[in-house]
Design a protein around this motif. Structure first.
Motif, mmCIF file in Angstrom:
data_model
loop_
_atom_site.group_PDB
_atom_site.id
_atom_site.type_symbol
_atom_site.label_atom_id
_atom_site.label_comp_id
_atom_site.label_asym_id
_atom_site.label_seq_id
_atom_site.Cartn_x
_atom_site.Cartn_y
_atom_site.Cartn_z
ATOM 1 N N VAL A 188 0.499 -0.749 -0.181
ATOM 2 C CA VAL A 188 -0.074 0.127 -0.322
ATOM 3 C C VAL A 188 0.886 1.489 0.199
ATOM 4 C CG1 VAL A 188 -1.777 0.743 0.992
ATOM 5 C CG2 VAL A 188 -1.853 -1.524 1.287
ATOM 6 N N GLY A 189 0.580 2.028 -1.082
ATOM 7 C CA GLY A 189 1.384 3.159 -1.325
ATOM 8 C C GLY A 189 3.073 3.244 -0.832
ATOM 9 N N GLY A 190 3.180 2.326 -1.519
ATOM 10 C CA GLY A 190 4.497 1.719 -1.676
ATOM 11 C C GLY A 190 5.519 0.813 -0.366
ATOM 12 N N VAL A 191 4.608 0.686 0.585
ATOM 13 C CA VAL A 191 5.045 -0.132 1.901
ATOM 14 C C VAL A 191 3.867 -1.335 1.772
ATOM 15 C CG1 VAL A 191 5.304 0.478 4.045
ATOM 16 C CG2 VAL A 191 5.522 2.238 2.950
ATOM 17 N N ILE A 192 5.532 -2.429 2.367
ATOM 18 C CA ILE A 192 4.691 -3.854 2.456
ATOM 19 C C ILE A 192 3.641 -4.302 4.056
ATOM 20 C CG2 ILE A 192 5.359 -6.236 2.374
ATOM 21 C CD1 ILE A 192 7.597 -5.167 0.219
ATOM 22 N N TYR A 193 2.893 -4.229 4.215
ATOM 23 C CA TYR A 193 2.285 -4.783 4.828
ATOM 24 C C TYR A 193 1.263 -5.989 4.775
ATOM 25 C CZ TYR A 193 1.382 0.674 5.941
ATOM 26 O OH TYR A 193 2.096 1.921 6.422
ATOM 27 N N CYS A 194 0.564 -6.444 6.336
ATOM 28 C CA CYS A 194 0.416 -7.134 5.667
ATOM 29 C C CYS A 194 -1.508 -7.754 6.130
ATOM 30 C CB CYS A 194 0.399 -8.523 7.855
ATOM 31 S SG CYS A 194 2.092 -9.004 7.934
ATOM 32 N N GLY A 195 -2.560 -7.446 5.479
ATOM 33 C CA GLY A 195 -3.316 -7.293 4.749
ATOM 34 C C GLY A 195 -4.228 -7.933 4.053
ATOM 35 N N VAL A 196 -5.679 -7.684 3.603
ATOM 36 C CA VAL A 196 -6.220 -8.601 2.228
ATOM 37 C C VAL A 196 -6.086 -7.883 1.346
ATOM 38 C CG1 VAL A 196 -8.161 -9.547 2.044
ATOM 39 C CG2 VAL A 196 -7.882 -9.221 5.121
ATOM 40 N N PRO A 197 -5.460 -8.244 0.205
ATOM 41 C CA PRO A 197 -5.999 -7.635 -0.770
ATOM 42 C C PRO A 197 -6.718 -7.243 -1.198
ATOM 43 C CG PRO A 197 -4.829 -9.874 -1.625
ATOM 44 C CD PRO A 197 -5.324 -9.587 -0.176
ATOM 45 N N THR A 198 -7.240 -5.807 -2.712
ATOM 46 C CA THR A 198 -7.936 -5.865 -3.092
ATOM 47 C C THR A 198 -8.111 -5.306 -4.579
ATOM 48 O OG1 THR A 198 -7.452 -3.152 -2.987
ATOM 49 C CG2 THR A 198 -9.246 -4.637 -1.510
ATOM 50 N N ALA A 199 -6.760 -6.266 -4.920
ATOM 51 C CA ALA A 199 -6.486 -6.233 -6.514
ATOM 52 C C ALA A 199 -5.905 -6.900 -6.888
ATOM 53 C CB ALA A 199 -5.694 -5.018 -6.569
ATOM 54 N N GLY A 200 -5.115 -7.119 -8.226
ATOM 55 C CA GLY A 200 -4.263 -8.719 -8.537
ATOM 56 C C GLY A 200 -2.468 -8.614 -7.240
ATOM 57 N N THR A 201 -1.589 -9.824 -7.692
ATOM 58 C CA THR A 201 -1.029 -9.732 -7.651
ATOM 59 C C THR A 201 0.440 -7.745 -7.976
ATOM 60 O OG1 THR A 201 -0.532 -11.773 -7.575
ATOM 61 C CG2 THR A 201 1.100 -10.519 -7.942
ATOM 62 N N TYR A 202 1.409 -7.303 -6.954
ATOM 63 C CA TYR A 202 1.919 -6.353 -7.712
ATOM 64 C C TYR A 202 3.228 -6.780 -8.408
ATOM 65 C CZ TYR A 202 5.502 -3.458 -6.993
ATOM 66 O OH TYR A 202 6.900 -2.057 -7.079
ATOM 67 N N TYR A 203 3.659 -6.160 -9.540
ATOM 68 C CA TYR A 203 3.894 -6.995 -10.338
ATOM 69 C C TYR A 203 4.865 -5.187 -10.362
ATOM 70 C CZ TYR A 203 6.468 -7.008 -14.984
ATOM 71 O OH TYR A 203 7.108 -6.676 -16.071
ATOM 72 N N ASP A 204 6.759 -5.310 -9.966
ATOM 73 C CA ASP A 204 7.394 -4.706 -10.280
ATOM 74 C C ASP A 204 7.986 -5.054 -11.113
ATOM 75 O OD1 ASP A 204 9.434 -3.031 -9.876
ATOM 76 O OD2 ASP A 204 10.281 -3.719 -8.476
ATOM 77 N N PRO A 205 7.986 -3.972 -13.013
ATOM 78 C CA PRO A 205 8.592 -3.698 -14.006
ATOM 79 C C PRO A 205 10.178 -3.836 -14.189
ATOM 80 C CG PRO A 205 7.276 -1.406 -14.145
ATOM 81 C CD PRO A 205 7.148 -2.850 -12.713
ATOM 82 N N VAL A 206 10.517 -3.217 -12.773
ATOM 83 C CA VAL A 206 12.219 -3.707 -13.228
ATOM 84 C C VAL A 206 12.848 -4.419 -12.584
ATOM 85 C CG1 VAL A 206 14.115 -1.398 -11.912
ATOM 86 C CG2 VAL A 206 11.648 -1.076 -12.615
ATOM 87 N N SER A 207 11.982 -5.295 -12.267
ATOM 88 C CA SER A 207 12.958 -6.730 -11.160
ATOM 89 C C SER A 207 12.591 -7.464 -12.323
ATOM 90 C CB SER A 207 11.936 -7.268 -10.038
ATOM 91 O OG SER A 207 11.019 -7.376 -10.814
ATOM 92 N N ARG A 208 11.893 -7.254 -13.400
ATOM 93 C CA ARG A 208 11.941 -8.159 -15.226
ATOM 94 C C ARG A 208 13.675 -8.277 -15.620
ATOM 95 N NH1 ARG A 208 10.870 -5.976 -19.973
ATOM 96 N NH2 ARG A 208 10.838 -4.382 -19.813
ATOM 97 N N PRO A 209 13.580 -8.653 -15.972
ATOM 98 C CA PRO A 209 15.536 -9.265 -16.647
ATOM 99 C C PRO A 209 15.144 -8.344 -17.662
ATOM 100 C CG PRO A 209 14.546 -11.001 -16.947
ATOM 101 C CD PRO A 209 13.722 -10.678 -15.734
ATOM 102 N N ARG A 210 16.363 -7.343 -18.218
ATOM 103 C CA ARG A 210 16.509 -7.371 -19.351
ATOM 104 C C ARG A 210 16.977 -7.504 -20.862
ATOM 105 N NH1 ARG A 210 18.064 -0.839 -18.488
ATOM 106 N NH2 ARG A 210 17.886 -0.989 -20.155
ATOM 107 N N VAL A 211 16.459 -7.403 -21.607
ATOM 108 C CA VAL A 211 16.818 -8.307 -23.082
ATOM 109 C C VAL A 211 17.552 -7.550 -23.749
ATOM 110 C CG1 VAL A 211 15.875 -8.571 -25.065
ATOM 111 C CG2 VAL A 211 14.314 -9.117 -22.676
ATOM 112 N N THR A 212 19.375 -8.060 -24.000
ATOM 113 C CA THR A 212 20.165 -7.894 -24.391
ATOM 114 C C THR A 212 20.265 -7.810 -25.733
ATOM 115 O OG1 THR A 212 21.554 -9.245 -23.096
ATOM 116 C CG2 THR A 212 21.394 -7.366 -21.933
ATOM 117 N N VAL A 213 20.623 -7.021 -26.262
ATOM 118 C CA VAL A 213 20.450 -6.786 -28.127
ATOM 119 C C VAL A 213 22.263 -6.735 -28.200
ATOM 120 C CG1 VAL A 213 19.964 -6.094 -29.597
ATOM 121 C CG2 VAL A 213 18.405 -5.905 -28.400
ATOM 122 N N ALA A 214 22.640 -8.058 -28.807
ATOM 123 C CA ALA A 214 23.906 -8.373 -29.775
ATOM 124 C C ALA A 214 24.155 -6.608 -30.721
ATOM 125 C CB ALA A 214 24.459 -9.503 -30.184
#
Length: 106
Positions: free
Chosen positions: A59-85
């Motif tokens: 919630v607001g960038g802070v992790i708590y214990c609670g009941v979710p009202t939406a789907g799973t949080y997805y962090d696009p930065v943690s996704r592996p980057r595709v490197t082009v030769a």
């Protein structure tokens, strides 16, 4: 001294006028915001050390214990980057040959 006074008055009027004109441009909130809506609470994919019936949520960038009202949080930065030769192409270098006049480019 008169010029300094005139410039001081002109500066004061300019500053006060700019604040008066900017007053209406202030952010007044989202026009479509409904105060009765609950905030978006996303499930956070982590180990569950929360009490029974609750899970990690973000919630607001802070992790708590609670009941979710939406789907799973997805962090696009943690996704592996595709490197082009890429192919390296080096630029020609200029050099001065011994015994000759001037610089030659390779």
């Amino acid at each position: 001294m008169r010029a300094f006074t005139f410039l001081a008055v002109a500066a004061a009027l300019t500053i006060s006028a700019s604040q008066a004109l900017a007053w209406d441009d202030a952010y007044k909130g989202d026009a479509t915001a409904d105060p009765s809506r609950q905030p978006l609470i996303q499930a956070y994919p982590a180990a569950n050390y929360c009490p029974a019936g609750k899970q990690p949520v973000i919630v607001g960038g802070v992790i708590y214990c609670g009941v979710p009202t939406a789907g799973t949080y997805y962090d696009p930065v943690s996704r592996p980057r595709v490197t082009v030769a890429t192919q390296n192409s080096y630029l020609p270098r200029a050099y001065a040959p011994e015994g000759e006049k001037g610089v030659v480019s390779n």
